[in-house]
Design a protein around this motif. Structure first.
Motif, PDB file in Angstrom:
ATOM      1  N   THR A   6       0.836  -1.200   0.000  1.00  0.00           N
ATOM      2  CA  THR A   6       0.000   0.000   0.000  1.00  0.00           C
ATOM      3  C   THR A   6       0.871   1.249   0.000  1.00  0.00           C
ATOM      4  N   MET A   7       1.917   1.249   0.800  1.00  0.00           N
ATOM      5  CA  MET A   7       2.836   2.390   0.829  1.00  0.00           C
ATOM      6  C   MET A   7       3.505   2.569  -0.536  1.00  0.00           C
ATOM      7  N   LYS A  12       4.018   5.711  -5.474  1.00  0.00           N
ATOM      8  CA  LYS A  12       3.918   5.806  -6.930  1.00  0.00           C
ATOM      9  C   LYS A  12       2.892   6.860  -7.343  1.00  0.00           C
ATOM     10  N   ALA A  13       1.768   6.919  -6.632  1.00  0.00           N
ATOM     11  CA  ALA A  13       0.726   7.906  -6.940  1.00  0.00           C
ATOM     12  C   ALA A  13       1.245   9.325  -6.711  1.00  0.00           C
ATOM     13  N   ALA A  19       5.139  14.641 -10.888  1.00  0.00           N
ATOM     14  CA  ALA A  19       5.639  14.824 -12.255  1.00  0.00           C
ATOM     15  C   ALA A  19       4.653  15.647 -13.077  1.00  0.00           C
ATOM     16  N   GLU A  20       3.374  15.343 -12.969  1.00  0.00           N
ATOM     17  CA  GLU A  20       2.342  16.097 -13.696  1.00  0.00           C
ATOM     18  C   GLU A  20       2.255  17.535 -13.185  1.00  0.00           C
ATOM     19  N   LEU A 111      -5.988   7.004  -6.141  1.00  0.00           N
ATOM     20  CA  LEU A 111      -5.643   6.733  -4.746  1.00  0.00           C
ATOM     21  C   LEU A 111      -5.571   8.002  -3.911  1.00  0.00           C
ATOM     22  N   LEU A 112      -5.210   9.133  -4.527  1.00  0.00           N
ATOM     23  CA  LEU A 112      -5.069  10.398  -3.806  1.00  0.00           C
ATOM     24  C   LEU A 112      -6.321  11.272  -3.856  1.00  0.00           C
ATOM     25  N   GLN A 113      -7.279  10.953  -4.694  1.00  0.00           N
ATOM     26  CA  GLN A 113      -8.450  11.791  -4.866  1.00  0.00           C
ATOM     27  C   GLN A 113      -9.205  12.109  -3.565  1.00  0.00           C
TER      28      GLN A 113
END
Length: 119
Positions: A6-7, A12-13, A19-20, A111-113
Motif C-alpha cells: 500500500t505504501m 507511486k501515486a 511529475a504532472e 488513490l489520492l483523490q
C-alpha cells in the motif's frame, strides 16, 4: 506485507502526481510547499524556519530555496540585527505563481483523490 504494498502504491501515486504538477506549473511540490509556507507566514522567514515548517531537512530546504530563488519566486534580505542571517519572502512573481497553483491542470491519481475532496 500488505501495508508495504500500500505504501508503494501511495508513493507511486505521489510521484506521478508530482511529475504532472511540475510539468503543468514549472515548480516541484517541494518548491510549492516553500511558496505556501512563506505565504502563510505573512512575514519573511529564515531558511531554518522554512525547513522546520515544511519538515524538510535543512540541507534539502536550502537546495529548494535556492531553486525557487533562481526562478525569481522568492528573494532574500539581510537580517536587520544580524547581517549574517538571511530572510526569505515571496516576490510579486512568486505570489502570482502561488495564486495560479492548483490541481485543475493535473490529473490526480485515484488513490489520492479523497485527499483533494472538497469538504
Amino acid at each position: 506485507m500488505k501495508s508495504i504494498c500500500t505504501m508503494r502504491d501511495i508513493y507511486k501515486a505521489i510521484s506521478s502526481f508530482e511529475a504532472e504538477f511540475e510539468k503543468a506549473y514549472q515548480v516541484s511540490l517541494n518548491e510549492a510547499m516553500v511558496l505556501c509556507t512563506l505565504n502563510e507566514a505573512k512575514k519573511p522567514l529564515t531558511s531554518s524556519s522554512i525547513a522546520e515548517r515544511t519538515e524538510m531537512k535543512t540541507s534539502h530546504a536550502s537546495k529548494v530555496i535556492r531553486s525557487v530563488e533562481e526562478k525569481g519566486l522568492i528573494e532574500r534580505e539581510l537580517g536587520s540585527t544580524d547581517k549574517r542571517q538571511m530572510f526569505f519572502s515571496l516576490t510579486p512573481i512568486g505570489k502570482k505563481r502561488l495564486e495560479d497553483l492548483g490541481c485543475e491542470k493535473v490529473v490526480i491519481p485515484e488513490l489520492l483523490q479523497p485527499l483533494f475532496a472538497k469538504k
